[in-house]
Every structure is written in C-alpha cells, then in structure tokens.
Design an enzyme around this catalytic site. Structure first.
Site, PDB file in Angstrom:
ATOM      1  N   LYS A  61      35.271  28.764  -8.009  1.00 60.53           N
ATOM      2  CA  LYS A  61      36.545  29.479  -7.830  1.00 60.53           C
ATOM      3  C   LYS A  61      36.433  30.937  -8.304  1.00 60.53           C
ATOM      4  O   LYS A  61      36.808  31.851  -7.585  1.00 60.53           O
ATOM      5  CB  LYS A  61      37.640  28.765  -8.622  1.00 60.53           C
ATOM      6  CG  LYS A  61      38.917  29.562  -8.730  1.00 60.53           C
ATOM      7  CD  LYS A  61      39.934  28.881  -9.604  1.00 60.53           C
ATOM      8  CE  LYS A  61      39.751  29.082 -11.076  1.00 60.53           C
ATOM      9  NZ  LYS A  61      40.265  30.329 -11.629  1.00 60.53           N
ATOM     10  N   ASN A  62      35.890  31.129  -9.497  1.00 54.30           N
ATOM     11  CA  ASN A  62      35.882  32.485 -10.055  1.00 54.30           C
ATOM     12  C   ASN A  62      34.974  33.423  -9.273  1.00 54.30           C
ATOM     13  O   ASN A  62      35.226  34.627  -9.202  1.00 54.30           O
ATOM     14  CB  ASN A  62      35.482  32.456 -11.532  1.00 54.30           C
ATOM     15  CG  ASN A  62      36.602  31.888 -12.399  1.00 54.30           C
ATOM     16  OD1 ASN A  62      37.716  31.678 -11.915  1.00 54.30           O
ATOM     17  ND2 ASN A  62      36.308  31.632 -13.662  1.00 54.30           N
ATOM     18  N   CYS A 100      49.956  35.257 -20.385  1.00 55.71           N
ATOM     19  CA  CYS A 100      50.003  33.966 -19.705  1.00 55.71           C
ATOM     20  C   CYS A 100      49.875  32.897 -20.774  1.00 55.71           C
ATOM     21  O   CYS A 100      49.909  33.188 -21.965  1.00 55.71           O
ATOM     22  CB  CYS A 100      48.881  33.854 -18.677  1.00 55.71           C
ATOM     23  SG  CYS A 100      47.267  33.728 -19.419  1.00 55.71           S
ATOM     24  N   ARG A 157      46.875  38.829 -22.421  1.00 57.66           N
ATOM     25  CA  ARG A 157      45.640  39.118 -21.682  1.00 57.66           C
ATOM     26  C   ARG A 157      45.732  40.510 -21.072  1.00 57.66           C
ATOM     27  O   ARG A 157      46.073  40.680 -19.906  1.00 57.66           O
ATOM     28  CB  ARG A 157      45.403  38.051 -20.602  1.00 57.66           C
ATOM     29  CG  ARG A 157      45.094  36.707 -21.192  1.00 57.66           C
ATOM     30  CD  ARG A 157      44.884  35.663 -20.134  1.00 57.66           C
ATOM     31  NE  ARG A 157      43.584  35.771 -19.488  1.00 57.66           N
ATOM     32  CZ  ARG A 157      43.175  34.931 -18.537  1.00 57.66           C
ATOM     33  NH1 ARG A 157      43.948  33.958 -18.127  1.00 57.66           N
ATOM     34  NH2 ARG A 157      41.979  35.067 -17.993  1.00 57.66           N
ATOM     35  N   ASP A 172      35.949  28.100 -20.666  1.00 57.40           N
ATOM     36  CA  ASP A 172      36.616  27.236 -19.676  1.00 57.40           C
ATOM     37  C   ASP A 172      36.261  25.760 -19.843  1.00 57.40           C
ATOM     38  O   ASP A 172      36.907  24.905 -19.245  1.00 57.40           O
ATOM     39  CB  ASP A 172      36.266  27.688 -18.253  1.00 57.40           C
ATOM     40  CG  ASP A 172      36.998  28.971 -17.871  1.00 57.40           C
ATOM     41  OD1 ASP A 172      37.910  29.379 -18.612  1.00 57.40           O
ATOM     42  OD2 ASP A 172      36.652  29.564 -16.830  1.00 57.40           O
ATOM     43  N   ARG A 182      45.011  24.867  -9.053  1.00 56.76           N
ATOM     44  CA  ARG A 182      44.474  26.241  -9.007  1.00 56.76           C
ATOM     45  C   ARG A 182      42.954  26.233  -8.978  1.00 56.76           C
ATOM     46  O   ARG A 182      42.339  27.199  -8.534  1.00 56.76           O
ATOM     47  CB  ARG A 182      44.948  27.031 -10.235  1.00 56.76           C
ATOM     48  CG  ARG A 182      46.439  27.267 -10.256  1.00 56.76           C
ATOM     49  CD  ARG A 182      46.827  28.078 -11.448  1.00 56.76           C
ATOM     50  NE  ARG A 182      46.175  29.384 -11.390  1.00 56.76           N
ATOM     51  CZ  ARG A 182      46.512  30.424 -12.129  1.00 56.76           C
ATOM     52  NH1 ARG A 182      47.499  30.323 -12.982  1.00 56.76           N
ATOM     53  NH2 ARG A 182      45.867  31.559 -12.022  1.00 56.76           N
TER      54      ARG A 182
END
Ligand code: UD1
Length: 417
Positions: A22-23, A117, A122, A305, A396
């Site tokens: 994803k990133n 968030c 951030r 993560d 997500r």
C-alpha cells in the site's frame, strides 16, 4: 461501515498470497501524475487508501482506471488544477504527496494540511521546509498550504528525522526540478527504493535510494511506463503473526523476506519456527511464544507498523515484554486489548505486556489501521466470538482480509451496520 465477527481459538494453517505494498503504491500512483503518457501499475492493492489517492488525482484532471486484469492505469496529460480537494486530502496523510506533484508539474499547489490523526500529532513541517529550500514560496492560509515556484530548483536538504513521507514528497518534487537535489538523512524503506526505481524507469535520475543520501538530478520530463509494485511487508508480517498467535502454520507467498529482516529476527526469538524461501516465508508455531522486547525504528529497524500486531502476540506470550514505540503515539488501542483480558501497562513511549494464559472475546473497536490488525489477531486467539467495529480502518490497508483469513481456517464474518 461494518463490523467483523471473529470466532477465535482456531489454529490457522495454509498459504496466503501477499498483495502489493500500500505505502509503495500510494507514492507510485502520485508519481505517475508527474509524467506524460500512461503508466500501467501492477500489483496495486484494492484498498480504500489507494481509492482515495486515485480520487484526488481524478479531481485534478488525471484519468485513472482499473483494467480487467486488475492493473491500474494513470494518465496525467491533463493535470491542470492545483487545488487539492479538502475532504479527500483530510482522509489520508499520504494525500499530501500531491503537493510535490503539483509543485513540480504546475509550479503551484494548494493542499490542505493533513492535521493530526489517531496516531497523535503528525506535522508536515519537514515537507514544507524542503519545498521552500527548493525555492517555493509557502504560506499557510485557513489550514491550507499555498505554495508557488515558477521553477523548483535543486538543493541540499537535511531531513530532521528520516521521514518516509518527506523523502517521497521531495523525491517527487526534485525529479522535475532544475539541477541537483541532495536529500540527506533520507528514509531507507523498501518503498522509497521502489519509488526510485519506478521514477528512474520513467526517465528520472535518482541515485542512492535505500541509503542515507539520495541524489536527484532533475530532468525535463518523465514518460509513463508499466511497473510492478513490491509486496506489502506489513501485510506479510501480520499474517505471520496470525500463525504465531493461533499456534498455527502459515506460509506467505510473493514476498521479499529481506524486507522483513528485523521483524523475522524478533519472531524467531519468540520461539516461532521461521523458514525463508526466495519469495516465501513460513511461520510454524508449536508452543506458547516466549515474551521478547522490541523497539521500533526507521528501516531497517523494527517497523512501527508491526508494533501493534506484535504487541497483540505478546499479550499471550510466556513472560513479560517491554515494547518501545519511537515513531508515533501508538498505544491507545491497548484499552481494547484490556477488555479481552490482556495485562498491558503503558507509560509514554513504553508498554509493558505481561503475557496471560488466554484472551477472552469482547466487543472492541479499531481506531487506526494497524491497531485494527492487532485486534483481529487478538480476536483470532481469543476464546469466544469477538466483534470488531471500525473495520473501515482495516479496509485502508488489508485487501481481501476476510477471504485471506478464511482461506487458512479462520471463522470471520463481516456484518453490515
Ligand atoms: C509512513 C507510512 C506509515 C509508517 C511511517 C513510519 C506511508 C503512506 N505511511 O508515514 O505507514 O508508519 O512512514 O515508517 O508510507 N515528522 C515530523 N514532521 C514531518 C514529517 C514527519 O515531525 O514533516 C515525524 C512524524 O510525526 C513521525 C516521524 O517524523 O514521528 C516519522 O514520520 P514519517 O516517516 O514521515 O511517517 P509518514 O510518512 O507519515
């Protein structure tokens, strides 16, 4: 919005193919909008963050579509608008990458600031300082960054912390700038290397990605190409932990084991047997995992993560584990684990997890993506049927989550709210 219902206590066994990262995909989708002509991206995960990135580009005049083979096409010849849509940008932090693209392509960008968030504050101050070092005039008006630069020029910029987002954004901007940019203390994540390879295949001149100094010689134009996104190391790590927490045996395929080095070292320390192939990793768990300590760090360190999913494993480990989170504020979710009987104490950046014999099902709520993954793991191990709300966070970043888990024997159901 939906809920997941998970019947825990089943040993998971089987093979799970891993999706594209994803990133990496988010950075590459934005980079595609720097180019003339079409890029065709393979291995892009169908998750909602990717959908948001595409929607943002669409609003700015870029054409995006998925073909019948699941490849994502991006054509940005008509990128004309420089005002990024507020509601979409606020949904996802990586949307801020559009700032680098707009500045490089149009010399002008108006992009809402991402704001805080659930992982705490951030900021994007490193991004903004980088743009201004490249000659952009920056102002903040009504929560929105307004930036202008007739032509960005190369610069030498030391990034305060090895920030992934800053490195991406400045690589995007510098690729079409005049002259050479040196990014010092750059992030070294595999997703940065993937982005550099993609940009170079479009005609960019980037060297040193994956090291602390990235050199970008600006070019006049980039041309779209076909490209295959790297596998998602975080998704892979999550499913390996699913084997560990259920006393199971799971092989993840289509992965790059090297990208998970620090994580695999720690997983082995818990006593889980880890077998690496060229593009596969198998985790076999035959006994209760042992408690181990971890500390998150930028790549190649233990990834933040995977901190929350790893903490979930430690809740049922033998012994006490000390977990230090150095990147974000990522311990709020332990309240949910406590509802399941976990014994976790947190103080500032440290969590002390005393392993318990078992977790018990409870109604719990995911408050961010990786917290959601951790709660799914806890639910897989728990006695009884757990209900998890906040599933939109999982969507997500985990493509086909229920199907993948069901394929290794989990009992997972999505309920519509
Ligand atoms: C990216 C990843 C995210 C991962 C994180 C760290 C994407 C889309 N997201 O997030 O999954 O958890 O890297 O590996 O790739 N910081 C500042 N000012 C800035 C920028 C960052 O103070 O301008 C701080 C952050 O608050 C954080 C640290 O630097 O404490 C690292 O953040 P960064 O690497 O930028 O994370 P993201 O790019 O947001």
């Amino acid at each position: 919005m939906g809920k997941l219902q998970i019947e825990g206590g089943r040993r998971l066994e089987g093979v799970i193919p891993i999706s594209g990262a994803k990133n990496s995909a988010l950075a590459i989708i934005m980079a595609a909008a720097l180019a003339k002509g079409e890029s065709i991206l393979e291995n892009v995960p169908h998750d909602t963050d990717v959908a948001v990135a595409c929607q943002i580009l669409e609003e700015l005049g870029v054409k995006t579509f998925w073909d019948h083979e699941g490849k994502l096409h991006i054509q940005a010849d008509n990128l004309r608008a420089y005002q990024a849509p507020h509601e979409l940008v606020r949904k996802m932090r990586a949307s801020f990458y559009v700032a680098g693209v707009l500045l490089a392509r149009l010399g002008k960008a108006e992009v809402p600031l991402p704001g805080g968030c659930s992982l705490g504050s951030r900021p994007v101050d490193f991004h903004l300082k980088g743009f201004s070092s490249m000659g952009a005039e920056i102002s903040i008006e009504y929560g929105c960054m307004k930036a202008e630069a007739k032509k960005l020029s190369g610069c030498k910029y030391y990034i305060n912390r090895a920030s992934v987002g800053t490195t991406v954004n400045l690589m995007l901007a510098a690729s079409l700038a005049e002259g050479t940019t040196l990014l010092e203390n750059a992030a070294k994540e595999p997703e940065i290397v993937d982005l550099a390879i993609y940009l170079n295949s479009m005609g960019a001149k980037i060297r040193g990605a994956g090291t602390e100094v990235i050199r970008i010689d600006g070019v006049k134009e980039l041309v779209g190409v076909e490209y295959d996104v790297i596998p998602d190391r975080i998704e892979a790590g999550t499913y390996l932990l699913a084997a560990a927490i259920t006393g199971g045996d799971i092989t993840v395929t289509d992965v790059v084991p090297e990208h998970l080095r620090a994580f695999l070292l720690k997983l082995r320390e818990t006593g889980v047997q880890v077998e690496e192939g060229e593009s596969t990793i198998r985790a076999i768990c035959r006994e209760r995992p042992k408690a181990v300590d971890i500390e998150t760090a930028p790549y190649p360190g233990f990834p933040t993560d995977l901190q929350q999913p790893f903490l979930a494993l430690m809740t049922i480990a033998d012994g006490t584990s000390v977990i230090r989170e150095t990147i974000f504020d990522r311990f709020r979710f332990v309240d949910e684990l406590r509802l399941m009987g976990a014994d976790v104490k947190t103080e500032r950046d440290t969590a002390i997890v005393r392993g318990v014999d078992k977790l018990l099902a409870a109604p719990i709520e995911a408050t961010d993506l990786r917290a959601g993954a951790a709660l799914v793991l806890a639910a897989l191990a728990a006695e009884g049927v757990t209900t998890i709300t906040g599933v939109e966070y999982l969507d997500r970043g985990y493509e086909f989550l229920e199907d993948k888990l069901a394929s290794v024997g989990a009992k997972v159901k999505r309920l519509k709210e």
